[in-house]
Motif scaffolding. Sequence first.
Motif, PDB file in Angstrom:
ATOM      1  N   GLY A   1       7.697   4.759  12.786  1.00 48.98           N
ATOM      2  CA  GLY A   1       8.477   3.652  12.236  1.00 48.98           C
ATOM      3  C   GLY A   1       8.393   2.434  13.142  1.00 48.98           C
ATOM      4  O   GLY A   1       8.262   1.307  12.675  1.00 48.98           O
ATOM      5  N   ILE A   2       8.467   2.666  14.455  1.00 50.21           N
ATOM      6  CA  ILE A   2       8.363   1.557  15.405  1.00 50.21           C
ATOM      7  C   ILE A   2       6.998   0.902  15.296  1.00 50.21           C
ATOM      8  O   ILE A   2       6.862  -0.313  15.352  1.00 50.21           O
ATOM      9  CB  ILE A   2       8.603   2.080  16.842  1.00 50.21           C
ATOM     10  CG1 ILE A   2      10.016   2.605  17.000  1.00 50.21           C
ATOM     11  CG2 ILE A   2       8.327   0.988  17.863  1.00 50.21           C
ATOM     12  CD1 ILE A   2      10.261   3.298  18.314  1.00 50.21           C
ATOM     13  N   LEU A   3       5.975   1.734  15.111  1.00 50.02           N
ATOM     14  CA  LEU A   3       4.612   1.206  15.037  1.00 50.02           C
ATOM     15  C   LEU A   3       4.259   0.701  13.646  1.00 50.02           C
ATOM     16  O   LEU A   3       3.155   0.238  13.424  1.00 50.02           O
ATOM     17  CB  LEU A   3       3.618   2.301  15.448  1.00 50.02           C
ATOM     18  CG  LEU A   3       3.602   2.634  16.938  1.00 50.02           C
ATOM     19  CD1 LEU A   3       3.030   4.013  17.165  1.00 50.02           C
ATOM     20  CD2 LEU A   3       2.780   1.621  17.696  1.00 50.02           C
ATOM     21  N   ARG A   4       5.186   0.848  12.718  1.00 45.46           N
ATOM     22  CA  ARG A   4       5.000   0.384  11.335  1.00 45.46           C
ATOM     23  C   ARG A   4       3.768   0.999  10.687  1.00 45.46           C
ATOM     24  O   ARG A   4       2.947   0.312  10.077  1.00 45.46           O
ATOM     25  CB  ARG A   4       4.886  -1.146  11.292  1.00 45.46           C
ATOM     26  CG  ARG A   4       6.088  -1.837  11.865  1.00 45.46           C
ATOM     27  CD  ARG A   4       6.475  -3.021  11.011  1.00 45.46           C
ATOM     28  NE  ARG A   4       7.657  -3.683  11.590  1.00 45.46           N
ATOM     29  CZ  ARG A   4       7.576  -4.692  12.439  1.00 45.46           C
ATOM     30  NH1 ARG A   4       6.406  -5.162  12.790  1.00 45.46           N
ATOM     31  NH2 ARG A   4       8.657  -5.245  12.924  1.00 45.46           N
ATOM     32  N   THR A   5       3.614   2.307  10.846  1.00 40.73           N
ATOM     33  CA  THR A   5       2.529   2.992  10.165  1.00 40.73           C
ATOM     34  C   THR A   5       2.837   3.043   8.676  1.00 40.73           C
ATOM     35  O   THR A   5       3.960   3.372   8.313  1.00 40.73           O
ATOM     36  CB  THR A   5       2.407   4.432  10.686  1.00 40.73           C
ATOM     37  OG1 THR A   5       2.424   4.392  12.094  1.00 40.73           O
ATOM     38  CG2 THR A   5       1.146   5.092  10.208  1.00 40.73           C
ATOM     39  N   PRO A   6       1.879   2.705   7.830  1.00 38.83           N
ATOM     40  CA  PRO A   6       2.155   2.862   6.390  1.00 38.83           C
ATOM     41  C   PRO A   6       2.326   4.335   6.053  1.00 38.83           C
ATOM     42  O   PRO A   6       1.498   5.168   6.422  1.00 38.83           O
ATOM     43  CB  PRO A   6       0.901   2.269   5.730  1.00 38.83           C
ATOM     44  CG  PRO A   6      -0.135   2.212   6.790  1.00 38.83           C
ATOM     45  CD  PRO A   6       0.565   2.134   8.107  1.00 38.83           C
ATOM     46  N   ARG A   7       3.437   4.648   5.420  1.00 40.03           N
ATOM     47  CA  ARG A   7       3.716   6.050   5.121  1.00 40.03           C
ATOM     48  C   ARG A   7       4.247   6.166   3.713  1.00 40.03           C
ATOM     49  O   ARG A   7       4.727   5.197   3.135  1.00 40.03           O
ATOM     50  CB  ARG A   7       4.781   6.606   6.076  1.00 40.03           C
ATOM     51  CG  ARG A   7       4.293   6.839   7.446  1.00 40.03           C
ATOM     52  CD  ARG A   7       5.405   7.388   8.300  1.00 40.03           C
ATOM     53  NE  ARG A   7       6.515   6.461   8.404  1.00 40.03           N
ATOM     54  CZ  ARG A   7       7.582   6.682   9.165  1.00 40.03           C
ATOM     55  NH1 ARG A   7       7.671   7.793   9.835  1.00 40.03           N
ATOM     56  NH2 ARG A   7       8.550   5.795   9.233  1.00 40.03           N
TER      57      ARG A   7
END
Lengths: 287, 444
Positions: free
Chosen positions: B157-163
């Motif tokens: 979430g911190i790294l803003r990975t698309p999930r």
Amino acid sequence: MNNFGVVELASTKTTNAPGWAYVPDTTPHLAAAAAAASLQTGNRKRAARNQAANTSALYADADARQEAKLRREIEALDRDNYHRDVSIPIVAKSTSSKAAVKKHTPNVRKILQSQKTFANHLDDFEALLAQEKSNPNAASSAGAASAAVAATPVVKQEEDTPMTDAPQDAPTEPSSSTTVSTLLTPYSRPDYPPSHPQDADPLLVSRVPPLPTDAELRALLAAPPLSYTEARGRWTAEDDGRRYPARVFCEVCGYWGRVRCMRCGARVCALECLETHREECVTRYGL
Amino acid sequence: MAPTRKSKTNQPPSPSRTLILDNGAYTIKAGYVAGDAVDEPRVIPNCIARDRNKKIYIASDISKCPDFSEVAFRRPVEKGFIVNWEAEKEIWEHEFFDEKAPQPCDPSETRLILTEPSNSLPILQTNCDQIVFEEFGFASYYRGIGPSLNAYHDVQGILRTPRDPGTLAQLPAEILLLIDTGYSHTTVTPLLRGRPIHPAIRRLDVGGKLLTNYLTRLLSLRHYDMRNETYIVNEMKEAACYVSLDYKGDHERTWKGTRGERRETYLNGGGIAKDYVLPDFHTITKGIIRDFDPLRASKARKLAGESTEDVLTLRNERFCVPELLFHPSDIGMRQPGIADLVMQSLHVLPVGLWPGLLANIVVVGGNSLFEGFVERLQKEIVQLAPDECFVRVARPVDPITSTWLGGANLAKHENINTLSVAKQEYEEFGAAWVARKFSTGLEL
């Protein structure tokens, strides 16, 4: 052990000595080296320069005095109150109803009364390590340096173990892409990234280095921590050739230090700053 | 090596309340977790301060200080380690155990999670354990490496990975490279499933303290004597300094030029120069930063009595100071910068782990709040890392309390029951056993 007839008496009286600490004994070796060097060259200054040759950090041609000045300045930057030493005593609480009743255990009392600083503790620890190595001869007692140098091989070993293991394990499980690692889980989003007709093209295929095996990972995680000095980041030998030379700055205004004062060697940027510097330089060194 | 399992059998029920202390050298981050209720962490200055009227302020009392000029500090934590327990005990008692403490605590019914930096000295760890159990008497206790607590976050979430929406974060995070840049030092810690990879932890001895002192030195050489004004300089550093993305260019824009020359960018500030109005603690209690105005800040006006404020014009000081994090050799320190440190740390590890670590870099600690820090770090690491590797650097919303929040997540996680040590166990097995258990950590 024959201690020249000196018998150590156990004393019941212990005193609490504040700034007292064990330190690794480095003197004989270094002093001998310095003496030998100064004998050979007959010049104390040059001897000192030779010694500091491999530690010059900022300028390739820094002499011992500049070196010492740099070190002092860096130490000064590490203080909690720049410029002055303060001792703020703990005031005894006036309403010490609870505190008076509570008694400390001996351990706690010892810890609370200790006035040791971190540097003292670190010296104690390194002296202990040096003692454990118990090679009191000149070969290993390069002293503080040995602690630092001994550090790097330890790191190197850690570095080597997984690297040597890898080729042994790799041929045994070539199908490890299918065997599931219990530590590292694969990315499990279906249909992502979307497949492409040219995925198998040898020019476009992406190569990912093989993941370490579980055994390797476990070995890595179980490895003991390094000591405080070993963990310090340092310039490595292989970097020495690749590293950019240190940047130098104007001592007056902070721009690039392009000009050097002929008298004291300080760096300044241009004539204006050089004049400012001269005023100070004259008061310090005379005309 | 593995801790004995017999401790399981006589383990007392775990306390319902957990005190999490991220005991930093500059501030303590403290708060409680009880069940699922998580307090907002308090940030407490970890110091005993004395102002120029010789009045002494302990920890959070310092907010009552009316005049911060010439304030001197005593800090119990040196290089990140609690060294002076006399002062630390005073601060903890003031904050947690006194009658009027702002966060009252009953140690006999509380579990303590305490952070420490990596690569500690055994004697300091033992001292810490002894004080916690013998002096304060906490019911249960875990002492862990601060950076590793950050693994108990939704790192993706911190790294803003698309999930996919609704994906649950895996706790602790599977793989993470944590950079903690605090008051005393900057550390690089690779973490695998919440466990630090010890041989690869590297430290750079540049932290907020050194940066503040360096700014103090520069200002004292060029402007006013600020050597006794650590507090004011620190505020100035936090307000004005930034990490330059174009170091050479910024230098050109702040240079006055050669003799007699006054460059255009120097006269109008070049977009970099800022005026900092120093607090006088009568009308201004906190320094004010504003854009450089050549007309407003002239010394002549000050002399003419038109303006009563003391103004410092900051030019290259703004970006030269945080630059030390990336180039410690600028002041003659023989250490690599952060980006090189990351690569040194990676070189200890098998190449197979590099892509995972490089793509999951998280920065915490006060220095990461410098404007441009994350961008610059990412840029430098990309230059050093292999081309095929994807480099992502991110900073949590609040990098200062990030470690504390991770600790709060750990307190709710089941792992804490295997990690922590009860007071009875300490009394039964002794300090050495406790130290060994903490250093072993989780088993995989």
